[in-house]
Motif scaffolding. Structure first.
Motif, PDB file in Angstrom:
ATOM      1  N   PHE A  24     -59.157 -42.147 -12.163  1.00 53.65           N
ATOM      2  CA  PHE A  24     -58.387 -42.387 -13.376  1.00 53.65           C
ATOM      3  C   PHE A  24     -59.280 -42.277 -14.608  1.00 53.65           C
ATOM      4  N   GLY A  25     -58.801 -41.539 -15.612  1.00 57.12           N
ATOM      5  CA  GLY A  25     -59.487 -41.419 -16.883  1.00 57.12           C
ATOM      6  C   GLY A  25     -60.656 -40.455 -16.911  1.00 57.12           C
ATOM      7  N   ALA A  26     -61.030 -39.915 -15.758  1.00 60.64           N
ATOM      8  CA  ALA A  26     -62.163 -38.985 -15.698  1.00 60.64           C
ATOM      9  C   ALA A  26     -61.694 -37.568 -15.990  1.00 60.64           C
ATOM     10  N   ARG A  27     -62.637 -36.730 -16.382  1.00 64.94           N
ATOM     11  CA  ARG A  27     -62.333 -35.303 -16.468  1.00 64.94           C
ATOM     12  C   ARG A  27     -62.413 -34.766 -15.045  1.00 64.94           C
ATOM     13  N   MET A  28     -61.269 -34.358 -14.521  1.00 70.75           N
ATOM     14  CA  MET A  28     -61.176 -33.943 -13.123  1.00 70.75           C
ATOM     15  C   MET A  28     -60.928 -32.449 -13.028  1.00 70.75           C
ATOM     16  N   ARG A  29     -61.488 -31.864 -12.006  1.00 68.94           N
ATOM     17  CA  ARG A  29     -61.183 -30.477 -11.639  1.00 68.94           C
ATOM     18  C   ARG A  29     -60.374 -30.553 -10.350  1.00 68.94           C
ATOM     19  N   VAL A  30     -59.105 -30.181 -10.470  1.00 69.46           N
ATOM     20  CA  VAL A  30     -58.190 -30.234  -9.327  1.00 69.46           C
ATOM     21  C   VAL A  30     -57.987 -28.810  -8.824  1.00 69.46           C
ATOM     22  N   THR A  31     -58.240 -28.612  -7.541  1.00 68.51           N
ATOM     23  CA  THR A  31     -58.000 -27.308  -6.927  1.00 68.51           C
ATOM     24  C   THR A  31     -57.052 -27.494  -5.760  1.00 68.51           C
ATOM     25  N   LEU A  32     -56.240 -26.484  -5.533  1.00 67.10           N
ATOM     26  CA  LEU A  32     -55.367 -26.526  -4.377  1.00 67.10           C
ATOM     27  C   LEU A  32     -54.957 -25.118  -3.998  1.00 67.10           C
ATOM     28  N   THR A  33     -54.567 -24.991  -2.755  1.00 64.23           N
ATOM     29  CA  THR A  33     -53.889 -23.780  -2.316  1.00 64.23           C
ATOM     30  C   THR A  33     -52.428 -24.152  -2.210  1.00 64.23           C
ATOM     31  N   ASN A  34     -51.625 -23.664  -3.165  1.00 71.96           N
ATOM     32  CA  ASN A  34     -50.206 -23.971  -3.191  1.00 71.96           C
ATOM     33  C   ASN A  34     -49.538 -23.128  -2.117  1.00 71.96           C
ATOM     34  N   ASP A  35     -48.902 -23.783  -1.164  1.00 73.26           N
ATOM     35  CA  ASP A  35     -48.291 -23.126  -0.013  1.00 73.26           C
ATOM     36  C   ASP A  35     -46.861 -22.758  -0.343  1.00 73.26           C
ATOM     37  N   GLY A  36     -46.614 -21.499  -0.532  1.00 71.99           N
ATOM     38  CA  GLY A  36     -45.263 -21.017  -0.813  1.00 71.99           C
ATOM     39  C   GLY A  36     -45.255 -19.874  -1.812  1.00 71.99           C
ATOM     40  N   PRO A  37     -45.578 -20.104  -3.058  1.00 76.41           N
ATOM     41  CA  PRO A  37     -45.847 -21.387  -3.701  1.00 76.41           C
ATOM     42  C   PRO A  37     -44.590 -22.242  -3.766  1.00 76.41           C
ATOM     43  N   PHE A  38     -44.823 -23.538  -3.739  1.00 80.83           N
ATOM     44  CA  PHE A  38     -43.717 -24.485  -3.694  1.00 80.83           C
ATOM     45  C   PHE A  38     -44.074 -25.668  -4.577  1.00 80.83           C
ATOM     46  N   THR A  39     -43.318 -25.845  -5.666  1.00 88.80           N
ATOM     47  CA  THR A  39     -43.547 -26.929  -6.619  1.00 88.80           C
ATOM     48  C   THR A  39     -42.206 -27.553  -6.983  1.00 88.80           C
ATOM     49  N   VAL A  40     -42.169 -28.899  -6.984  1.00 90.38           N
ATOM     50  CA  VAL A  40     -40.955 -29.642  -7.313  1.00 90.38           C
ATOM     51  C   VAL A  40     -41.292 -30.656  -8.409  1.00 90.38           C
TER      52      VAL A  40
END
Length: 146
Positions: free
Chosen positions: A125-141
């Protein structure tokens, strides 16, 4: 009027959060990467409701849920989900809850997920984060939980 806790849920085949070169949260294989936004007036009840929704959401392969398969979740706080860029060229963040309200509610989502039996990884929380993912589909809700 009650506010809506908000989440962007992505079906993932692996996801990670890195802070200052250190991996602080990671899931491998099928699971969900969840960005959680909190606004003013959100409650612990809504956090618990969001957790239940995430645990039972049937968006994994074969219309399965994390509760069906034991798939892990990576939960990351994301105040920018309440950014408003309708006017001008610079978003405002007035609808995003301040950290002292948002952090405990994001933690409550994770706590409730774990109580339901989920494997949960998180960002910082509150940190500068680098988020990586392999979106499967792609599928986002997009979810708004009242």
């Amino acid at each position: 009027m009650m506010a809506d806790m908000r989440a962007v849920v992505q079906r993932a085949d692996g996801a990670a959060v890195v802070v200052d070169g250190e991996t602080v949260g990671e899931i491998t294989g099928p699971g969900l990467c969840v960005l959680v936004g909190v606004t003013h007036g959100d409650t612990e009840r809504q956090a618990a409701g969001l957790a239940r929704k995430l645990w039972g959401l049937r968006i994994l392969e074969g219309e399965k849920s994390c509760s069906d398969t034991g798939a892990p979740l990576l939960v990351v706080s994301q105040f920018t989900l309440y950014g408003d860029a309708r006017k001008g060229r610079r978003p405002t963040w007035q609808a995003a809850a301040p950290g002292e309200l948002a952090e405990p509610l994001v933690e409550a989502v994770c706590r409730e997920l774990r109580a339901l039996g989920a494997t949960v990884e998180t960002g910082r929380f509150g940190a500068r984060m680098r988020v990586t993912l392999t979106n499967d589909g792609p599928f986002t809700v997009l979810l708004d939980v009242d």
